[in-house]
Structures are given as structure tokens and as C-alpha cells.
Design an enzyme around this catalytic site. Structure first.
Site, PDB file in Angstrom:
ATOM      1  N   GLN A  30       0.807  -1.216   0.000  1.00 41.69           N
ATOM      2  CA  GLN A  30       0.000   0.000   0.000  1.00 41.69           C
ATOM      3  C   GLN A  30       0.839   1.265   0.000  1.00 41.69           C
ATOM      4  OE1 GLN A  30      -1.138   0.753   4.550  1.00 41.69           O
ATOM      5  NE2 GLN A  30      -1.511  -1.355   3.893  1.00 41.69           N
ATOM      6  N   ARG A  34      -3.211  10.968   3.100  1.00 42.51           N
ATOM      7  CA  ARG A  34      -4.192  11.592   3.981  1.00 42.51           C
ATOM      8  C   ARG A  34      -5.105  12.433   3.103  1.00 42.51           C
ATOM      9  NH1 ARG A  34       0.437  11.426   6.914  1.00 42.51           N
ATOM     10  NH2 ARG A  34       0.212  10.413   8.937  1.00 42.51           N
ATOM     11  N   GLU A  96      -4.235   3.415   0.064  1.00 41.03           N
ATOM     12  CA  GLU A  96      -4.917   3.602   1.336  1.00 41.03           C
ATOM     13  C   GLU A  96      -5.197   5.087   1.513  1.00 41.03           C
ATOM     14  OE1 GLU A  96      -3.952   3.440   6.132  1.00 41.03           O
ATOM     15  OE2 GLU A  96      -2.556   2.529   4.718  1.00 41.03           O
ATOM     16  N   ASN A 100      -8.978  11.708   8.510  1.00 46.72           N
ATOM     17  CA  ASN A 100      -9.063  12.132   9.904  1.00 46.72           C
ATOM     18  C   ASN A 100     -10.357  12.933  10.031  1.00 46.72           C
ATOM     19  OD1 ASN A 100      -6.477  11.117  10.945  1.00 46.72           O
ATOM     20  ND2 ASN A 100      -5.637  12.505   9.419  1.00 46.72           N
ATOM     21  N   ARG A 120      10.300  19.711  -0.767  1.00 45.15           N
ATOM     22  CA  ARG A 120       9.957  18.587  -1.644  1.00 45.15           C
ATOM     23  C   ARG A 120      10.259  17.261  -0.966  1.00 45.15           C
ATOM     24  NH1 ARG A 120       8.740  20.357  -6.802  1.00 45.15           N
ATOM     25  NH2 ARG A 120       9.334  22.512  -7.131  1.00 45.15           N
ATOM     26  N   HIS A 124       4.658  11.411  -6.511  1.00 45.82           N
ATOM     27  CA  HIS A 124       3.420  11.002  -7.165  1.00 45.82           C
ATOM     28  C   HIS A 124       3.269   9.485  -7.160  1.00 45.82           C
ATOM     29  CE1 HIS A 124       6.439  10.663 -10.413  1.00 45.82           C
ATOM     30  NE2 HIS A 124       5.677   9.674 -10.852  1.00 45.82           N
ATOM     31  N   LYS A 154       9.002  18.331 -22.138  1.00 48.56           N
ATOM     32  CA  LYS A 154      10.004  17.528 -22.843  1.00 48.56           C
ATOM     33  C   LYS A 154       9.643  16.052 -22.890  1.00 48.56           C
ATOM     34  CE  LYS A 154      13.797  20.657 -21.834  1.00 48.56           C
ATOM     35  NZ  LYS A 154      15.074  20.864 -21.182  1.00 48.56           N
ATOM     36  N   MET A 155       8.960  15.572 -21.873  1.00 48.73           N
ATOM     37  CA  MET A 155       8.596  14.152 -21.819  1.00 48.73           C
ATOM     38  C   MET A 155       7.206  13.979 -22.424  1.00 48.73           C
ATOM     39  SD  MET A 155      10.112  12.921 -18.161  1.00 48.73           S
ATOM     40  CE  MET A 155      10.054  11.184 -18.583  1.00 48.73           C
ATOM     41  N   GLU A 170       0.709  10.275 -12.071  1.00 48.23           N
ATOM     42  CA  GLU A 170       1.257  10.139 -13.426  1.00 48.23           C
ATOM     43  C   GLU A 170       0.377   9.172 -14.205  1.00 48.23           C
ATOM     44  OE1 GLU A 170       5.372   8.936 -15.784  1.00 48.23           O
ATOM     45  OE2 GLU A 170       5.313   8.821 -13.592  1.00 48.23           O
TER      46      GLU A 170
END
Length: 181
Positions: A30, A34, A96, A100, A120, A124, A154-155, A170
Site C-alpha cells: 500500500q 491523507r 490507502e 481524519n 519537496r 506522485h 520535454k517528456m 502520473e
């Protein structure tokens, strides 16, 4: 001091170890997010991405609920709740969602950090689809927010969308990835 860059193939080979036989039955089970509002998140992951709810667990004494989702046929999900719980935790690559209680009534955007702005960290999850362009056309029709469309940047041939809590997803196709790499 060396110039920053990727590891060489030799450096990678020196770091990668053969799995110990005692880990043969381990699975990646998993990833947990949140979430602010379970109604919005469940609608997104089931209605937009096509996942199924595998199991819901409530913890009233601690005031939170867990929702486990995955890509499985409905017929595979056991009806008996005890068996369903055991089965759920034996499935690879589930998502999962942790709610809360009370966060859904808070004003403003999700209080949770998605890892894609400073500081950072987490980036993803990825969903493999048969046709990235077709999937993205559908997402656009459904009003899904894009971080990157398939032909932007670019991708090429992959996209990034956001869920209701601004977590990035993604959207990729294994054939596109094998062509480019």
C-alpha cells in the site's frame, strides 16, 4: 568533490543486492494518502480512475477511517468481511486513503502537503493506462485538473493529473515508456 549526476551502471550494480530468500513472500502492499474529504476522494478514485473500494475500516476511538482501493474485478472481492479484510491486505499496490474525521468541514484547500512544493519529498503515484491520450481526453471531459498534458514539456506521451487533495498522479503507458527509455 565530484560533479552531481546520475550513478554509473557500476555504482548501481555495487549498491543493488540480491533479495534475501526470507523476503520471497514480501509484497509492496500500500501507499497511504491523507485526505480531506472522503466523498470527493472516493468519487475521484472510483469514478475517474476506475479503482474499486476493497475495504473500509473505521476507528471511532481515534476518529479516523481508512479506505483501501485497487484495480481488481468486482468478482474477486470476497463478500465475507473477515475474509475481505485478509484478502485486502494480501493485494499488491493498493491505495490507502486515510480520513481524519472533521477535516472535510475545514475551509479552504486540503491541509495536506503533496510533496511537490518546498519542502519537496514524496512526488506522485503512477497509473498505467492502455491509451494516454484517450484517458486524458476523458479526464478533461470530467474536469480533472492537469499538471502536465501528454504532449506538453520535454517528456511526451505521459501526463500528470491532480486528485482532490492535489496529490499528483502520473498517467503512463508501458509501450510509450519502453519506446523512450
Amino acid at each position: 568533490m565530484s560533479t552531481p549526476g546520475p550513478l554509473t551502471d557500476e555504482e548501481v550494480a555495487a549498491c543493488v543486492k540480491s533479495p534475501d530468500p526470507s523476503t520471497n513472500d514480501f509484497i509492496f502492499q500500500q501507499t497511504m494518502y491523507r485526505i480531506k474529504d472522503p466523498k470527493a476522494s472516493l468519487a475521484f478514485y472510483t469514478g475517474v480512475l476506475g479503482m474499486r473500494l476493497l475495504k473500509k475500516l473505521d476507528f471511532p476511538e481515534m476518529k479516523f477511517s481508512l479506505y483501501f482501493l485497487g484495480f481488481v474485478p468486482a468478482s474477486a472481492i470476497p463478500e465475507d468481511e473477515k475474509e475481505r479484510t485478509r484478502w485486502c491486505f494480501s493485494q499488491p499496490a493498493t491505495l490507502e486513503l486515510t480520513h481524519n474525521w472533521g477535516t472535510e468541514t475545514e475551509e479552504g484547500p486540503s491541509p495536506y502537503h503533496n510533496g511537490n512544493s518546498d519542502p519537496r519529498g514524496f512526488g506522485h503515484i503512477g497509473i498505467m493506462v492502455p491509451d494516454v491520450d484517450k484517458a486524458c481526453e476523458r479526464f478533461e471531459e470530467l474536469g480533472v485538473e492537469f499538471v502536465k498534458k501528454p504532449n506538453d514539456g520535454k517528456m511526451k506521451g505521459l501526463a500528470f493529473i491532480k486528485d482532490p487533495d492535489n496529490y499528483w498522479i502520473e498517467i503512463l503507458n508501458c509501450n510509450n515508456m519502453s519506446k523512450d527509455f
